[in-house]
Design an enzyme around this catalytic site. Structure first.
Site, PDB file in Angstrom:
ATOM      1  N   PRO A  91       8.718  10.130  -5.614  1.00 46.80           N
ATOM      2  CA  PRO A  91       8.907   8.441  -6.328  1.00 46.80           C
ATOM      3  C   PRO A  91       9.373   7.326  -4.851  1.00 46.80           C
ATOM      4  O   PRO A  91       9.783   8.104  -3.992  1.00 46.80           O
ATOM      5  CB  PRO A  91      10.021   8.689  -7.305  1.00 46.80           C
ATOM      6  CG  PRO A  91      10.668   9.732  -6.959  1.00 46.80           C
ATOM      7  CD  PRO A  91       9.622  10.531  -6.546  1.00 46.80           C
ATOM      8  N   HIS A  92       8.831   6.777  -4.867  1.00 41.93           N
ATOM      9  CA  HIS A  92       8.725   5.755  -3.884  1.00 41.93           C
ATOM     10  C   HIS A  92       8.020   4.104  -4.247  1.00 41.93           C
ATOM     11  O   HIS A  92       7.859   3.880  -5.599  1.00 41.93           O
ATOM     12  CB  HIS A  92       7.589   5.872  -2.664  1.00 41.93           C
ATOM     13  CG  HIS A  92       6.368   5.364  -3.069  1.00 41.93           C
ATOM     14  ND1 HIS A  92       5.363   7.056  -3.826  1.00 41.93           N
ATOM     15  CD2 HIS A  92       5.185   5.274  -3.022  1.00 41.93           C
ATOM     16  CE1 HIS A  92       4.376   7.050  -3.920  1.00 41.93           C
ATOM     17  NE2 HIS A  92       3.650   5.591  -3.386  1.00 41.93           N
ATOM     18  N   GLY A  93       9.404   3.522  -3.866  1.00 40.68           N
ATOM     19  CA  GLY A  93       8.409   2.010  -3.767  1.00 40.68           C
ATOM     20  C   GLY A  93       9.366   0.760  -2.270  1.00 40.68           C
ATOM     21  O   GLY A  93      10.081   1.699  -1.029  1.00 40.68           O
TER      22      GLY A  93
END
Length: 172
Positions: free
Chosen positions: A85-87
């Protein structure tokens, strides 16, 4: 609409990726050897908590919202028991990584339909497209190694997990 998901085997790296080391963006305190959550949102909340502890200017709820919005575009569960997951977040000045392990595994809507056990959360500054992609590629590169993934699953402690990640990253 195009598919924004990728598989571990899709990652092609140039020589510039070798300059980034996970030891620069992952602290041992950001390693969670036993995630308790039983769903995607819970995993993201646990991993986000370590980011907040590392960078107090980050609002946990706002970060989780950004991560869930990214998940709506397509799952970051890339298969082989792995999710990245990334942001991007406005108050982060440099990339931050947290790692979590779920021994039981859970449905992260992974591309291969299998449960995810290993989670690398990457949070990057809003204006860092290149750096963000380099960090994602670096993480994906080390996770291609099935023996490495097995060692992470079997490690007994936070320290052993951290040491394994950093040592494996240095070998590339």
């Amino acid at each position: 609409m195009f598919d924004r998901t990728f598989k571990l085997t899709d990652v092609k790296l140039g020589p510039e990726i070798t300059a980034m080391r996970l030891s620069e963006i992952l602290d041992e305190d950001n390693v969670l050897p036993d995630l308790k959550a039983t769903d995607k949102k819970g995993i993201l909340e646990e991993l986000a908590e370590t980011v907040v502890n590392h960078e107090p200017s980050v609002d946990k709820n706002a970060l989780v919202k950004i991560l869930l919005e990214r998940e709506r575009l397509g799952s970051t569960g890339i298969g082989d028991g792995v999710a990245i997951p990334h942001g991007k977040f406005h108050s982060v000045k440099q990339p931050i990584v947290s790692f979590g392990r779920s021994r039981k595994g859970l449905d992260f809507e992974s591309m291969d339909g299998e449960p995810a056990h290993l989670f690398f959360l990457l949070v990057a500054p809003e204006d860092s497209a290149s750096l963000h992609l380099k960090a994602l590629a670096r993480i994906a590169k080390i996770l291609k190694n099935s023996a490495f993934r097995k060692i992470l699953l079997e490690a007994e402690s936070r320290e052993e997990i951290y040491r394994t990640i950093i040592q494996n990253d240095e070998d590339f």
